[in-house]
Motif scaffolding. Structure first.
Motif, PDB file in Angstrom:
ATOM      1  N   MET A  57      35.201  40.395  68.622  1.00 31.92           N
ATOM      2  CA  MET A  57      35.507  39.844  67.318  1.00 31.92           C
ATOM      3  C   MET A  57      35.744  40.997  66.349  1.00 31.92           C
ATOM      4  SD  MET A  57      33.302  37.163  65.138  1.00 31.92           S
ATOM      5  CE  MET A  57      33.760  36.821  63.483  1.00 31.92           C
ATOM      6  N   GLN A  58      36.764  40.887  65.566  1.00 38.81           N
ATOM      7  CA  GLN A  58      37.084  41.915  64.595  1.00 38.81           C
ATOM      8  C   GLN A  58      36.747  41.396  63.199  1.00 38.81           C
ATOM      9  OE1 GLN A  58      41.023  43.494  64.857  1.00 38.81           O
ATOM     10  NE2 GLN A  58      40.833  44.661  62.988  1.00 38.81           N
ATOM     11  N   LEU A  59      35.964  42.161  62.464  1.00 37.06           N
ATOM     12  CA  LEU A  59      35.607  41.771  61.111  1.00 37.06           C
ATOM     13  C   LEU A  59      36.739  42.131  60.155  1.00 37.06           C
ATOM     14  CD1 LEU A  59      31.894  42.966  61.013  1.00 37.06           C
ATOM     15  CD2 LEU A  59      32.760  40.671  61.472  1.00 37.06           C
ATOM     16  N   THR A  60      36.869  41.364  59.091  1.00 37.89           N
ATOM     17  CA  THR A  60      37.899  41.638  58.096  1.00 37.89           C
ATOM     18  C   THR A  60      37.495  42.839  57.239  1.00 37.89           C
ATOM     19  OG1 THR A  60      36.877  40.190  56.465  1.00 37.89           O
ATOM     20  CG2 THR A  60      38.541  39.196  57.931  1.00 37.89           C
ATOM     21  N   THR A  61      38.474  43.365  56.541  1.00 40.90           N
ATOM     22  CA  THR A  61      38.221  44.462  55.610  1.00 40.90           C
ATOM     23  C   THR A  61      37.238  44.022  54.530  1.00 40.90           C
ATOM     24  OG1 THR A  61      40.435  45.311  56.022  1.00 40.90           O
ATOM     25  CG2 THR A  61      39.348  46.089  54.028  1.00 40.90           C
ATOM     26  N   HIS A  62      37.317  42.763  54.137  1.00 43.96           N
ATOM     27  CA  HIS A  62      36.418  42.235  53.100  1.00 43.96           C
ATOM     28  C   HIS A  62      34.952  42.381  53.533  1.00 43.96           C
ATOM     29  CE1 HIS A  62      35.972  39.844  49.410  1.00 43.96           C
ATOM     30  NE2 HIS A  62      34.922  39.300  50.006  1.00 43.96           N
ATOM     31  N   THR A  63      34.644  42.014  54.768  1.00 47.25           N
ATOM     32  CA  THR A  63      33.278  42.137  55.276  1.00 47.25           C
ATOM     33  C   THR A  63      32.910  43.601  55.463  1.00 47.25           C
ATOM     34  OG1 THR A  63      33.369  39.972  56.318  1.00 47.25           O
ATOM     35  CG2 THR A  63      31.717  41.501  57.163  1.00 47.25           C
ATOM     36  N   ASP A  64      33.837  44.399  55.968  1.00 48.20           N
ATOM     37  CA  ASP A  64      33.608  45.834  56.141  1.00 48.20           C
ATOM     38  C   ASP A  64      33.223  46.464  54.805  1.00 48.20           C
ATOM     39  OD1 ASP A  64      33.673  48.550  56.900  1.00 48.20           O
ATOM     40  OD2 ASP A  64      35.860  48.639  56.837  1.00 48.20           O
ATOM     41  N   TYR A  65      34.004  46.198  53.773  1.00 45.31           N
ATOM     42  CA  TYR A  65      33.721  46.757  52.452  1.00 45.31           C
ATOM     43  C   TYR A  65      32.425  46.198  51.879  1.00 45.31           C
ATOM     44  CZ  TYR A  65      38.453  48.806  52.203  1.00 45.31           C
ATOM     45  OH  TYR A  65      39.591  49.539  52.415  1.00 45.31           O
ATOM     46  N   SER A  66      32.128  44.939  52.173  1.00 45.94           N
ATOM     47  CA  SER A  66      30.863  44.352  51.724  1.00 45.94           C
ATOM     48  C   SER A  66      29.681  45.127  52.296  1.00 45.94           C
ATOM     49  CB  SER A  66      30.756  42.885  52.164  1.00 45.94           C
ATOM     50  OG  SER A  66      31.728  42.090  51.547  1.00 45.94           O
ATOM     51  N   LEU A  67      29.731  45.384  53.579  1.00 45.37           N
ATOM     52  CA  LEU A  67      28.644  46.125  54.236  1.00 45.37           C
ATOM     53  C   LEU A  67      28.551  47.557  53.710  1.00 45.37           C
ATOM     54  CD1 LEU A  67      29.195  44.728  57.823  1.00 45.37           C
ATOM     55  CD2 LEU A  67      27.175  44.333  56.380  1.00 45.37           C
ATOM     56  N   ARG A  68      29.692  48.195  53.551  1.00 47.20           N
ATOM     57  CA  ARG A  68      29.684  49.573  53.028  1.00 47.20           C
ATOM     58  C   ARG A  68      29.081  49.631  51.629  1.00 47.20           C
ATOM     59  NH1 ARG A  68      35.146  52.865  54.513  1.00 47.20           N
ATOM     60  NH2 ARG A  68      35.835  51.624  56.280  1.00 47.20           N
ATOM     61  N   LEU A  69      29.495  48.702  50.767  1.00 54.18           N
ATOM     62  CA  LEU A  69      28.976  48.689  49.398  1.00 54.18           C
ATOM     63  C   LEU A  69      27.472  48.440  49.386  1.00 54.18           C
ATOM     64  CD1 LEU A  69      29.462  48.889  46.362  1.00 54.18           C
ATOM     65  CD2 LEU A  69      29.808  46.408  46.368  1.00 54.18           C
ATOM     66  N   LEU A  70      27.006  47.502  50.187  1.00 55.08           N
ATOM     67  CA  LEU A  70      25.569  47.230  50.230  1.00 55.08           C
ATOM     68  C   LEU A  70      24.786  48.444  50.732  1.00 55.08           C
ATOM     69  CD1 LEU A  70      25.562  43.542  51.495  1.00 55.08           C
ATOM     70  CD2 LEU A  70      25.143  44.367  49.166  1.00 55.08           C
ATOM     71  N   LEU A 126      30.224  39.323  46.371  1.00 57.95           N
ATOM     72  CA  LEU A 126      28.810  39.683  46.532  1.00 57.95           C
ATOM     73  C   LEU A 126      27.975  39.287  45.322  1.00 57.95           C
ATOM     74  CD1 LEU A 126      29.157  43.139  48.314  1.00 57.95           C
ATOM     75  CD2 LEU A 126      28.611  40.914  49.328  1.00 57.95           C
ATOM     76  N   VAL A 127      28.566  39.303  44.142  1.00 55.79           N
ATOM     77  CA  VAL A 127      27.863  38.840  42.941  1.00 55.79           C
ATOM     78  C   VAL A 127      27.655  37.323  43.032  1.00 55.79           C
ATOM     79  CG1 VAL A 127      28.098  38.486  40.438  1.00 55.79           C
ATOM     80  CG2 VAL A 127      28.552  40.742  41.434  1.00 55.79           C
ATOM     81  N   GLN A 128      28.697  36.591  43.447  1.00 54.28           N
ATOM     82  CA  GLN A 128      28.579  35.128  43.585  1.00 54.28           C
ATOM     83  C   GLN A 128      27.516  34.755  44.614  1.00 54.28           C
ATOM     84  OE1 GLN A 128      32.574  33.987  44.584  1.00 54.28           O
ATOM     85  NE2 GLN A 128      33.241  33.946  42.452  1.00 54.28           N
ATOM     86  N   LEU A 129      27.363  35.571  45.656  1.00 57.82           N
ATOM     87  CA  LEU A 129      26.382  35.305  46.709  1.00 57.82           C
ATOM     88  C   LEU A 129      24.999  35.884  46.384  1.00 57.82           C
ATOM     89  CD1 LEU A 129      28.681  35.992  49.795  1.00 57.82           C
ATOM     90  CD2 LEU A 129      27.883  33.753  48.970  1.00 57.82           C
ATOM     91  N   ASN A 130      24.868  36.504  45.207  1.00 59.08           N
ATOM     92  CA  ASN A 130      23.615  37.088  44.716  1.00 59.08           C
ATOM     93  C   ASN A 130      23.143  38.327  45.480  1.00 59.08           C
ATOM     94  OD1 ASN A 130      23.277  35.149  42.623  1.00 59.08           O
ATOM     95  ND2 ASN A 130      22.614  33.703  44.191  1.00 59.08           N
ATOM     96  N   TYR A 131      24.016  38.945  46.251  1.00 60.83           N
ATOM     97  CA  TYR A 131      23.651  40.184  46.929  1.00 60.83           C
ATOM     98  C   TYR A 131      23.714  41.373  45.967  1.00 60.83           C
ATOM     99  CZ  TYR A 131      24.063  37.809  51.431  1.00 60.83           C
ATOM    100  OH  TYR A 131      23.898  36.958  52.495  1.00 60.83           O
ATOM    101  N   VAL A 132      24.567  41.246  44.950  1.00 60.74           N
ATOM    102  CA  VAL A 132      24.780  42.325  43.985  1.00 60.74           C
ATOM    103  C   VAL A 132      24.652  41.749  42.584  1.00 60.74           C
ATOM    104  CG1 VAL A 132      26.526  43.928  43.065  1.00 60.74           C
ATOM    105  CG2 VAL A 132      26.262  43.670  45.534  1.00 60.74           C
ATOM    106  N   VAL A 133      24.090  42.559  41.691  1.00 63.81           N
ATOM    107  CA  VAL A 133      24.023  42.221  40.271  1.00 63.81           C
ATOM    108  C   VAL A 133      24.945  43.187  39.548  1.00 63.81           C
ATOM    109  CG1 VAL A 133      22.538  42.122  38.242  1.00 63.81           C
ATOM    110  CG2 VAL A 133      21.660  41.391  40.464  1.00 63.81           C
ATOM    111  N   SER A 134      25.770  42.649  38.677  1.00 66.19           N
ATOM    112  CA  SER A 134      26.726  43.451  37.926  1.00 66.19           C
ATOM    113  C   SER A 134      26.370  43.411  36.448  1.00 66.19           C
ATOM    114  CB  SER A 134      28.141  42.906  38.145  1.00 66.19           C
ATOM    115  OG  SER A 134      29.070  43.588  37.346  1.00 66.19           O
ATOM    116  N   HIS A 135      26.272  44.583  35.843  1.00 65.01           N
ATOM    117  CA  HIS A 135      26.001  44.695  34.409  1.00 65.01           C
ATOM    118  C   HIS A 135      27.238  45.275  33.746  1.00 65.01           C
ATOM    119  CE1 HIS A 135      21.713  43.878  34.897  1.00 65.01           C
ATOM    120  NE2 HIS A 135      21.783  44.622  35.985  1.00 65.01           N
ATOM    121  N   ARG A 136      27.734  44.574  32.740  1.00 64.44           N
ATOM    122  CA  ARG A 136      28.939  45.021  32.049  1.00 64.44           C
ATOM    123  C   ARG A 136      28.585  45.939  30.883  1.00 64.44           C
ATOM    124  NH1 ARG A 136      33.654  41.007  32.293  1.00 64.44           N
ATOM    125  NH2 ARG A 136      33.169  39.848  34.163  1.00 64.44           N
ATOM    126  N   GLY A 137      29.611  46.620  30.417  1.00 63.34           N
ATOM    127  CA  GLY A 137      29.475  47.419  29.213  1.00 63.34           C
ATOM    128  C   GLY A 137      28.895  48.803  29.458  1.00 63.34           C
TER     129      GLY A 137
END
Length: 143
Positions: free
Chosen positions: A1-14, A48-59
């Protein structure tokens, strides 16, 4: 199974956010560390923000940080949430395949996919960082 770039980048960012620990990071900084598209990474961050894995603070003084402890981020669950797990068109409800009623390939592939995901279910983000945190910090040039 090959993971998409979206999942790859998700894992890298986490992994990057876990290595940075409590320090905030920016999309541009993370993209530069991995030499990947900041625009694509921004879409990953939204997921990742929608899934609550990441919190984003603006400004001013804003940035990204993990939304959950590393030991609470299950890799199998993340992959299920970021991947389209329909390996073939016949995995859906409607199929136009002429041999669908006699085909066992669909069941074999479903079992293989379940086995793949079951292995991922045994790991958390904490496991991915594990004993390599210092080396990851060096490789990602994190202070």
């Amino acid at each position: 199974m090959q993971l998409t770039t979206h999942t790859d980048y998700s894992l890298r960012l986490l992994i990057y956010l876990a290595v940075k620990q409590d320090e905030k990071a920016t999309i541009q900084d993370a993209a530069a560390r991995f030499d990947i598209s900041a625009n694509h990474l921004a879409k990953v961050v939204q997921t990742l923000v929608q899934l609550n894995y990441v919190v984003s603070h603006r400004g001013r003084g804003g940035g990204l940080r993990l939304g959950l402890p590393t030991e609470s981020i299950n890799i199998g669950k993340l992959v299920r949430q970021t991947e389209n797990l329909q390996l073939l068109p016949c995995f859906g409800n409607k199929t136009a395949c002429a041999i669908d009623s006699a085909c066992t390939l669909k069941g074999v592939l479903a079992r293989a996919q379940q086995a793949f995901l079951k292995v991922l279910d045994d790991y958390t983000l904490s496991d991915l960082i594990g004993a390599h945190q210092q080396q990851l910090k060096q490789l990602l040039n994190v202070a």
